[in-house]
Design a protein around this motif. Sequence first.
Motif, PDB file in Angstrom:
ATOM      1  N   ALA A 128      11.463 -42.083 -47.580  1.00 41.75           N
ATOM      2  CA  ALA A 128      11.344 -42.364 -46.149  1.00 41.75           C
ATOM      3  C   ALA A 128      10.657 -43.697 -45.853  1.00 41.75           C
ATOM      4  O   ALA A 128      10.655 -44.133 -44.711  1.00 41.75           O
ATOM      5  CB  ALA A 128      10.571 -41.237 -45.461  1.00 41.75           C
ATOM      6  N   HIS A 129      10.095 -44.353 -46.859  1.00 40.02           N
ATOM      7  CA  HIS A 129       9.316 -45.562 -46.626  1.00 40.02           C
ATOM      8  C   HIS A 129      10.167 -46.650 -45.970  1.00 40.02           C
ATOM      9  O   HIS A 129      11.167 -47.091 -46.519  1.00 40.02           O
ATOM     10  CB  HIS A 129       8.712 -46.059 -47.935  1.00 40.02           C
ATOM     11  CG  HIS A 129       7.769 -47.205 -47.769  1.00 40.02           C
ATOM     12  ND1 HIS A 129       6.572 -47.089 -47.091  1.00 40.02           N
ATOM     13  CD2 HIS A 129       7.847 -48.484 -48.163  1.00 40.02           C
ATOM     14  CE1 HIS A 129       5.952 -48.245 -47.098  1.00 40.02           C
ATOM     15  NE2 HIS A 129       6.717 -49.117 -47.737  1.00 40.02           N
TER      16      HIS A 129
ATOM     17  N   ASP B 194      13.112 -42.900 -39.178  1.00 40.66           N
ATOM     18  CA  ASP B 194      12.698 -41.544 -39.474  1.00 40.66           C
ATOM     19  C   ASP B 194      12.714 -40.645 -38.252  1.00 40.66           C
ATOM     20  O   ASP B 194      12.797 -39.435 -38.384  1.00 40.66           O
ATOM     21  CB  ASP B 194      11.277 -41.591 -40.070  1.00 40.66           C
ATOM     22  CG  ASP B 194      10.777 -40.255 -40.542  1.00 40.66           C
ATOM     23  OD1 ASP B 194      11.450 -39.655 -41.402  1.00 40.66           O
ATOM     24  OD2 ASP B 194       9.731 -39.806 -40.032  1.00 40.66           O
TER      25      ASP B 194
ATOM     26  N   GLY C  67       9.213 -44.560 -40.964  1.00 45.00           N
ATOM     27  CA  GLY C  67       8.220 -43.911 -41.806  1.00 45.00           C
ATOM     28  C   GLY C  67       7.505 -44.933 -42.673  1.00 45.00           C
ATOM     29  O   GLY C  67       8.008 -46.022 -42.919  1.00 45.00           O
TER      30      GLY C  67
ATOM     31  N   ARG D 174       0.018 -43.576 -36.193  1.00 43.74           N
ATOM     32  CA  ARG D 174       1.068 -44.582 -36.029  1.00 43.74           C
ATOM     33  C   ARG D 174       0.605 -45.748 -35.181  1.00 43.74           C
ATOM     34  O   ARG D 174      -0.402 -45.673 -34.492  1.00 43.74           O
ATOM     35  CB  ARG D 174       2.331 -43.973 -35.448  1.00 43.74           C
ATOM     36  CG  ARG D 174       2.292 -43.703 -33.961  1.00 43.74           C
ATOM     37  CD  ARG D 174       3.580 -43.028 -33.549  1.00 43.74           C
ATOM     38  NE  ARG D 174       3.788 -43.073 -32.127  1.00 43.74           N
ATOM     39  CZ  ARG D 174       4.663 -42.319 -31.500  1.00 43.74           C
ATOM     40  NH1 ARG D 174       5.417 -41.474 -32.173  1.00 43.74           N
ATOM     41  NH2 ARG D 174       4.817 -42.418 -30.208  1.00 43.74           N
TER      42      ARG D 174
ATOM     43  N   TRP E 282       4.956 -44.801 -38.536  1.00 40.30           N
ATOM     44  CA  TRP E 282       4.039 -43.675 -38.660  1.00 40.30           C
ATOM     45  C   TRP E 282       3.832 -43.294 -40.115  1.00 40.30           C
ATOM     46  O   TRP E 282       4.640 -43.630 -40.991  1.00 40.30           O
ATOM     47  CB  TRP E 282       4.538 -42.470 -37.870  1.00 40.30           C
ATOM     48  CG  TRP E 282       5.498 -41.584 -38.619  1.00 40.30           C
ATOM     49  CD1 TRP E 282       6.803 -41.841 -38.910  1.00 40.30           C
ATOM     50  CD2 TRP E 282       5.205 -40.312 -39.201  1.00 40.30           C
ATOM     51  NE1 TRP E 282       7.343 -40.808 -39.604  1.00 40.30           N
ATOM     52  CE2 TRP E 282       6.389 -39.865 -39.806  1.00 40.30           C
ATOM     53  CE3 TRP E 282       4.070 -39.534 -39.249  1.00 40.30           C
ATOM     54  CZ2 TRP E 282       6.461 -38.638 -40.469  1.00 40.30           C
ATOM     55  CZ3 TRP E 282       4.140 -38.303 -39.906  1.00 40.30           C
ATOM     56  CH2 TRP E 282       5.322 -37.873 -40.501  1.00 40.30           C
ATOM     57  N   SER E 283       2.752 -42.600 -40.357  1.00 34.20           N
ATOM     58  CA  SER E 283       2.413 -42.076 -41.667  1.00 34.20           C
ATOM     59  C   SER E 283       1.813 -40.688 -41.482  1.00 34.20           C
ATOM     60  O   SER E 283       1.127 -40.444 -40.492  1.00 34.20           O
ATOM     61  CB  SER E 283       1.407 -43.003 -42.349  1.00 34.20           C
ATOM     62  OG  SER E 283       1.115 -42.546 -43.651  1.00 34.20           O
ATOM     63  N   GLN E 284       2.084 -39.806 -42.423  1.00 28.68           N
ATOM     64  CA  GLN E 284       1.512 -38.464 -42.343  1.00 28.68           C
ATOM     65  C   GLN E 284       0.003 -38.528 -42.476  1.00 28.68           C
ATOM     66  O   GLN E 284      -0.543 -39.445 -43.087  1.00 28.68           O
ATOM     67  CB  GLN E 284       2.084 -37.572 -43.442  1.00 28.68           C
ATOM     68  CG  GLN E 284       3.538 -37.234 -43.221  1.00 28.68           C
ATOM     69  CD  GLN E 284       4.056 -36.244 -44.252  1.00 28.68           C
ATOM     70  OE1 GLN E 284       3.384 -35.911 -45.205  1.00 28.68           O
ATOM     71  NE2 GLN E 284       5.275 -35.805 -44.042  1.00 28.68           N
TER      72      GLN E 284
END
Length: 116
Positions: free
Chosen positions: A6-7, A11, A69, A99, A113-115
Amino acid sequence: MTRSDAHHRIDYLEYAVASIEASRRFYGEAFGWTFQDYGPDYCEFRDGRLTGGFFHGTPTPGGALVVLGSDDLVASEAAVLRAGGRLVRPAFDFPGGRRFHFTDPDGYELAVWSQA
């Protein structure tokens, strides 16, 4: 360091809508999308392949927010700025991650964004 699939890929899409309930009704009836509410002001949709969200705001027809992502939000922000992007909303926390928003050289707004 290995990167996830996903990088830096598209996403998620977000739409500002006048009524989340009306949007749920329309997209559910028209396309069979399913939904998950995250409080009164945010609803995630699923079309079977891609997810996105509706949030209460001023509708901007033709202007879905494209969300990319990232495995490393800080590095992604630095890369956006180095490439000539302009930060329009500094990194912030939200349920599920963190994000930031930026504009590209033509003024299109996107988010990364990132988890959590």
